[in-house]
Design a protein around this motif. Structure first.
Motif, PDB file in Angstrom:
ATOM      1  N   GLY A 254      25.434  55.396  46.031  1.00 28.70           N
ATOM      2  CA  GLY A 254      25.913  54.239  44.805  1.00 28.70           C
ATOM      3  C   GLY A 254      26.129  54.336  44.223  1.00 28.70           C
ATOM      4  O   GLY A 254      26.774  53.370  43.395  1.00 28.70           O
ATOM      5  N   SER A 255      26.721  55.128  43.050  1.00 27.89           N
ATOM      6  CA  SER A 255      27.807  55.716  41.744  1.00 27.89           C
ATOM      7  C   SER A 255      28.364  54.888  42.326  1.00 27.89           C
ATOM      8  O   SER A 255      29.105  54.242  41.158  1.00 27.89           O
ATOM      9  CB  SER A 255      27.486  56.624  41.341  1.00 27.89           C
ATOM     10  N   TYR A 258      28.382  50.945  43.236  1.00 29.69           N
ATOM     11  CA  TYR A 258      28.190  49.488  42.585  1.00 29.69           C
ATOM     12  C   TYR A 258      29.260  49.638  41.534  1.00 29.69           C
ATOM     13  O   TYR A 258      29.802  48.301  41.230  1.00 29.69           O
ATOM     14  CB  TYR A 258      26.469  49.541  41.370  1.00 29.69           C
ATOM     15  N   SER A 321      21.519  53.353  40.451  1.00 27.08           N
ATOM     16  CA  SER A 321      22.568  52.735  41.839  1.00 27.08           C
ATOM     17  C   SER A 321      21.678  51.958  42.039  1.00 27.08           C
ATOM     18  O   SER A 321      22.238  50.784  43.100  1.00 27.08           O
ATOM     19  CB  SER A 321      23.643  53.737  42.584  1.00 27.08           C
ATOM     20  N   LYS A 324      21.187  48.216  40.534  1.00 25.04           N
ATOM     21  CA  LYS A 324      22.041  47.649  40.610  1.00 25.04           C
ATOM     22  C   LYS A 324      22.457  47.173  41.742  1.00 25.04           C
ATOM     23  O   LYS A 324      23.454  45.816  42.210  1.00 25.04           O
ATOM     24  CB  LYS A 324      23.356  48.782  40.582  1.00 25.04           C
TER      25      LYS A 324
END
Lengths: 447, 478
Positions: A254-255, A258, A321, A324
Motif C-alpha cells: 500500500g505504501s 498510494y 495506506s 488513502k
C-alpha cells in the motif's frame, strides 16, 4: 531505568498527553546478539552486544512525529517525550493520519513459537562455524579459499502499546549460519555461499549440510562464460525466484500504491499471473521468520490471499495506506523503532506447483537457469526489470556450462503472466519463499 | 578537529576511566585495542502529496570496544557509557586472545589534532528549526509541480545528522571529531496518457543548512527530478547487447566505485579473495585512467577529518596512468600486510567493527572535449544518471543501473531509453576506456555504500568517458 514494561509504556503515553498529544504509541525492543566468524579454520571475528531502543510516535490532532532513543533515564525520557510533541506540532496536518480504531486491535495474541529458550554459548557458535567451514575444502580440490563461515544469534523482547488501549509483547529469537567458499580454476576465482536460518537453534540445517551445499554451488560456477544476446526461457532456482517474488511483495505494498509508485496500481481483480498460481502472505505461520502475533499498529496479523488463481485479490496494507486507498488494513503494518508504521510483508510465498525441478529443466531446449542476481535494476513505477544474472546454460533439457556477466530483462507485468511452471520444491528458508520458477521468455544481454 | 575536553564531557567519562578501560583490554596477547565513543543526533522531515507529514528525531550514543590479536578481532559494544559496561565489553573483546587476565591502565593523552577542518560548521542543521525545513520542502513541491502539469506527485525529504566521535587507542592517544551530514532528496512521479514514470535528484554534504540555498541548489534539485520524470515518459525500450557506452560526468563515477574501488579494499586482498589480489604494478586500465580515493575534499559527503579509527584521511592513488598502484587500508589490514595506513578504516556506528571503506572515489580529468566523445560514437548509449550498483569482488563482475540514458546515433544524442543495467568485469572494463573528458565532476552528495551490512556515506566522480564495448541489459535486440 534499564527497560520498559507495560506500566512505564502507559506512563509515557500519559505524559505525552500532558504535553499536548491527543494519541500516541510506544515501541520498545531489547535483546542480545552474538556473532562469530571463522576463516581458514581460525576465528576471525567475535562480537557480542546487548542493546535496547525506545520509539515513540505522538499525534497532536492530525499532526504527528516519531522519535527514538536509547537513553531511558527519567530526565532524558521526559525531555524526549516533550521534544517529540514539539516536533509533531511543527509539521502539517495530514487528514488521513491517526491510529486504527480501538475495536480493530488484536484481542488474542497467539504464541507463534517465535522464541527458543535453549542456551547457545559462544563455544556453540564457534563449534557451528568451525564444523561448517571444515566441510568446504575436502569437498573438491578446486575450493582454494574462503570468505569464512559466520554464525549469528539474537534473542530479544519487543513491546508495543498505544493510547487506544492495546498492549502486547513477545519474545523472539533467530539463529543463522552461512559460509562462502571460493573455488578457482585456470586463474579465475568464483565465490558462492549457502546458509540456514531459523528461530530455533535445533532446527537449523547441520553445519555439514550447509558447508557441502555452499561448496557445490561454488564449484558449479567455475568456467563461467557469457552467452550471446538472445531471447530465451529462464528458470529461476528457489533463491532467485524468491528474489523475484520479493519484488512483487513490494509492488502490492500500500505504501507504494498510494504514491502511484507501483506498476500494480488499480489492478485489483485483474489477472496478473497464470490461473493456477496462488500467492499468500501469512503472518501466523508457527515459527515463521516473518511471523508476528500483532502488527506494528496492534492489529491482528492473518493470512492474506494476494493472488488467487492468477487474480490479484489483495494488496498489503497498513492503516494509513488503507485510508488513502479507501480500503481496510490487512494487518501488514511493520514497525521499526525509529520510524512510523509502513507496509511490510510477513511470510510471503507462492504455493508449490506440481513439477520436480528436473522436469522443469527438461522442458527447456535452450535456456538459462538463474541461481543468483545482482544490482537494483527494477523500476517499480513501470515494472521495467533489468538485472545482472549468473547460473547455468540449459541445452536439450540439461544443465551444461556456467554463465555469468549477462543481464536478464523484461517487464514484471509480462514476467509474472509468463510464468509457465512452478516447482514442487517450496521450502521456507526466509520470509519470502518461492519454488523453482520458469518464465517462458526474457531478453538475455551478453555478447 | 575537536577539543577533547568537550568530547569527554559529552560522553560523561574521565581520562582516568578511559585509561582504565583501555588497560582492561590491552593485555600482552592483544596487538591493538581501541574504544570508539559515538553520540549522534539525527532528524528528518519528509513530504508527499504536498503535505510535510512526517518528522522524526533520533538520539543514539554508545561505545564500541575492540581488541585485535593477529588476524583476530574481538568486538563488543554497549549503549551505556560507564566503566562497568566497558569492563563487560572488554571481557568479550579480548575473548579472542583466550586469556582471562586484565592488563594495566594505559596512560592516554590527546593526540596533536590534524591541522585541518574540512567541515567547520557553525550551526549544525540538526539545530535548525523544523519549520524552516518544512518551508523548504513546500517550496520544492511548488517548483517541481510548476515545472510541468504532468508532474502528479512530488516526494521530498531532508535528513541531517550531527555525530560526535572520539577514539581512544592502546597506543596512548585520544582523538575526536564532529561530523555533520545533510541530504536533500526529491522524487517526482509524472503521468501522461496512462504512462507513469519517476525521476529523482538530490544532494548534500557535511555542510550547513544554508548550503541548500546557495546557488539555488534546492531549486535545481526540484527541477532536475521533475525533468528526469518527464524525459522518461518518452523513453523507448533500452537496447540489449554489447555497444560503446559514454558515461556522463559526476554520479556515473559509481562505475569506479563498483568496478575498481571495492576490489582494492585491503581486507579482500589480504585474504586473496579479490580479483585484484597481487596485481599491484600491473596494467588494469587504459593509460588515460588515473583513479584516486580522496577523503580530504572540504564539505564532501565522503570526506572525514579522521577515519573511525582516528587515522587522518588522505588521498590514495588507486590507478595511475592505467597501472594499479595501491589499496585502501584500515589499521588491522595495514598492520598485517605491512602497507601504509591510508585513513580508510570506517564503520557505520559504534555497533559495528571498522573495515577498509572508500571515501570519495573519482577519475582525474583527461583532455577530450565531451562533445567530441559523443561525436565519436556511431551507435551506442549515453548514460548520465544511475541508480545503485553492486559488485562480486571475487570474479570482478559488477552491475550498475542507468536511470537516465539516451541512444547515440551517428554521433548525436537522440532518444531517451528506459532503465537498463550495465554489466562488466572490474579489472577489464577500464582497459577499454578510449576517451576521457576534461570535465571532471564530483557527484551531488547522495551516495551510500553498503558492505557486510554496514552503510557509510561516500562520494564518486567522473569526467565524461567512453568505454568501447560494454554489455547493456535492455530488452530491445538490435
Amino acid at each position: 531505568m534499564n527497560t520498559i514494561d507495560q506500566n512505564l509504556a502507559e506512563d509515557i503515553l500519559k505524559k505525552a498527553k500532558t504535553y499536548g498529544a491527543t494519541d500516541g504509541d510506544v515501541v520498545f525492543a531489547e535483546g542480545d546478539t552474538a556473532s562469530v566468524r571463522v576463516r581458514q579454520s581460525a576465528i576471525e571475528t567475535l562480537s557480542k552486544a546487548r542493546e535496547k531502543r525506545l520509539g515513540l510516535r505522538v499525534f497532536v490532532g492530525k499532526r504527528s512525529a516519531v522519535s527514538s532513543t536509547s537513553d531511558l533515564s527519567s530526565d532524558a525520557l521526559d525531555r524526549f517525550i516533550q521534544d517529540t510533541c514539539t516536533l509533531a506540532k511543527a509539521v502539517v496536518e495530514d487528514p488521513d493520519s491517526g491510529l486504527p480504531d480501538a475495536d480493530a486491535m488484536a484481542q488474542d495474541l497467539p504464541d507463534l513459537g517465535l522464541h527458543d529458550d535453549s542456551e547457545c554459548t559462544m563455544d556453540d557458535h564457534i563449534d557451528q562455524v568451525t564444523r561448517c567451514e571444515a566441510m568446504i575444502f575436502p569437498f573438491d580440490d578446486r575450493i582454494t579459499n574462503s570468505e569464512g563461515a559466520e554464525f549469528n544469534s539474537g534473542k530479544g523482547r519487543s513491546l508495543y502499546a498505544n493510547s487506544r488501549g492495546f498492549f502486547g509483547e513477545y519474545n523472539s529469537s533467530s539463529y543463522s549460519l552461512s559460509v562462502s567458499p571460493i573455488a578457482s580454476e585456470n586463474g579465475k576465482m568464483q565465490r558462492d555461499s549457502w546458509y540456514t536460518v531459523h528461530r530455533r537453534f535445533a532446527e537449523l540445517e547441520t553445519p555439514e549440510a550447509v558447508g557441502n551445499e555452499a561448496a557445490r554451488r561454488a564449484i558449479r560456477r567455475l568456467g563461467a562464460q557469457k552467452v550471446k544476446t538472445q531471447s530465451a526461457p529462464i528458470i529461476f532456482d528457489p533463491e532467485a525466484a524468491g528474489s523475484l517474488l520479493g519484488i512483487l511483495s513490494g509492488a502490492v505494498s500500500g505504501s507504494a500504491l498510494y504514491r502511484d509508485a507501483s506498476y500494480l496500481k488499480d489492478k485489483l481483480g485483474e489477472k496478473i499471473a497464470p490461473d493456477w498460481m496462488t500467492i499468500y502472505d501469512d503472518g501466523r505461520i508457527p515459527g515463521g521468520l516473518g511471523s508476528r502475533p500483532y502488527d506494528g499498529e496492534g492489529l491482528p496479523t492473518r493470512r492474506n490471499t494476494v493472488v488467487d488463481k492468477g487474480v490479484l485479490t489483495s494488496y498489503l496494507l497498513d492503516t494509513y495506506s488503507a485510508r488513502k486507498l479507501k480500503l481496510t488494513s490487512t494487518g501488514n503494518a511493520s514497525r521499526g523503532i525509529g520510524s512510523g508504521p509502513s507496509v511490510g510483508s510477513t511470510n510471503f510465498y507462492a504455493v508449490a506447483g506440481t513439477h520436480t525441478p528436473e522436469e522443469i529443466i527438461q522442458s527447456v531446449t535452450q535456456g538459462f537457469y538463474v541461481t543468483d542476481m545482482m544490482g537494483f535494476g527494477v523500476n517499480m513505477v513501470t515494472g521495467d526489470f533489468s538485472r545482472g544474472a549468473v547460473g547455468m546454460w540449459i541445452e536439450n533439457g540439461e544443465l551444461t556450462y556456467a554463465v555469468d556477466e549477462v543481464t536478464i530483462a523484461g517487464n514484471l507485468r509480462d514476467m509474472f503472466l509468463n510464468i509457465e511452471m512452478l516447482g514442487n520444491d517450496l521450502v521456507f528458508r526466509g520470509s519470502v519463499s518461492c519454488p523453482t520458477m520458469k518464465i517462458s521468455e526474457m531478453m538475455i544481454a551478453g555478447e | 578537529m575537536t577539543d577533547n575536553n568537550a568530547l569527554l564531557q559529552q560522553f560523561g567519562v574521565s581520562e582516568r576511566e578511559i585509561d582504565q578501560a583501555i588497560g582492561l583490554v590491552k593485555i600482552p596477547e592483544v596487538d591493538d585495542a581501541d574504544l570508539y565513543f559515538e553520540h549522534s543526533i539525527s532528524d528528518s522531515v519528509s513530504m508527499e502529496e504536498g503535505i510535510v507529514k512526517k518528522a522524526s528525531k533520533h538520539i543514539s550514543q554508545g561505545v564500541g570496544v575492540r581488541a585485535t590479536a593477529g588476524e583476530k578481532t574481538g568486538y563488543a559494544y554497549t549503549d551505556e557509557i560507564t566503566l562497568d559496561q566497558m569492563r563487560i565489553a572488554a571481557k568479550t573483546a579480548k575473548y579472542i586472545a583466550r586469556s582471562p587476565g586484565d592488563g594495566t591502565a594505559v596512560a592516554t593523552s590527546a593526540r596533536t589534532p590534524v591541522a585541518r577542518s574540512l567541515y567547520p560548521v557553525n550551526t549544525p542543521a540538526t539545530e535548525i528549526a523544523t519549520k524552516e525545513k518544512v518551508d523548504l520542502l513546500q517550496k520544492i513541491d511548488a517548483i517541481a509541480r510548476g515545472y510541468d502539469p504532468r508532474i502528479k506527485n512530488v516526494m521530498a525529504s531532508f535528513a541531517t545528522e550531527n555525530k560526535m566521535v572520539m577514539v581512544a587507542s592502546s597506543e596512548g592517544w585520544v582523538v575526536g571529531d564532529v561530523q555533520p551530514l545533510s541530504r536533500l532528496q526529491v522524487t517526482c512521479i509524472a503521468e501522461d496518457g496512462g504512462v507513469r514514470q519517476m525521476g529523482s535528484f538530490g544532494g548534500g554534504g557535511r555542510s550547513e543548512f544554508s548550503f541548500f540555498f546557495e546557488e539555488t541548489r534546492f531549486e535545481h534539485y526540484a527541477k532536475e527530478a521533475a525533468r528526469q520524470s518527464i524525459v522518461a515518459l518518452n523513453a523507448v525500450p533500452a537496447p540489449a547487447g554489447t555497444m560503446d557506452v559514454v558515461l556522463g560526468p559526476g554520479w556515473p563515477g559509481i562505475l569506479l566505485h563498483e568496478a575498481i574501488g571495492h576490489g582494492l579494499e585491503a581486507d579482500f586482498n589480504r585474504k586473496k579473495t579479490s580479483t585484484f589480489t597481487d596485481r599491484i604494478g600491473q596494467k588494469v586500465a587504459s593509460p588515460l585512467c588515473t583513479v584516486v580515493d580522496d577523503g580530504t575534499i572540504p564539505w564532501r559527503r565522503g570526506s572525514l577529518n579522521m577515519d573511525d579509527e582516528g587515522t587522518p584521511t588522505g588521498r590514495t592513488v588507486l590507478i595511475e596512468d592505467g597501472i594499479l598502484r595501491g589499496y585502501i587500508t584500515d589499521r588491522l589490514n595495514a598492520r598485517l600486510m605491512g602497507i601504509p595506513l591510508t585513513g580508510n578504516g570506517r564503520r557505520e556506528s559504534f555497533m559495528s567493527m571498522p573495515m577498509p571503506r572508500m571515501t570519495n572515489t573519482f577519475m582525474l580529468a583527461g583532455e577530450s572535449d565531451p562533445e567530441d566523445i559523443i561525436r565519436s560514437v556511431k551507435h551506442g548509449l549515453y548514460a548520465v544518471s544511475f541508480g545503485g550498483g553492486q559488485v562480486d569482488i571475487t570474479n570482478g563482475m559488477f552491475v550498475f543501473s542507468a536511470s537516465e540514458a539516451y541512444l547515440i546515433e551517428d554521433g548525436k544524442v537522440t532518444t531517451p531509453v528506459k532503465d537498463a543495467t550495465l554489466i562488466g568485469n572490474g579489472p577489464e572494463v577500464l582497459t577499454r576506456v578510449s576517451m576521457v573528458g576534461n570535465d571532471l565532476r564530483l557527484d551531488e552528495g547522495i551516495g551510500t555504500c553498503g558492505k557486510d551490512g554496514q552503510s557509510v556515506p561516500v562520494g564518486v566522480g567522473l569526467p565524461t568517458i567512453k568505454v568501447d564495448g560494454m554489455t547493456v541489459g535492455g530488452t530491445d535486440q538490435a
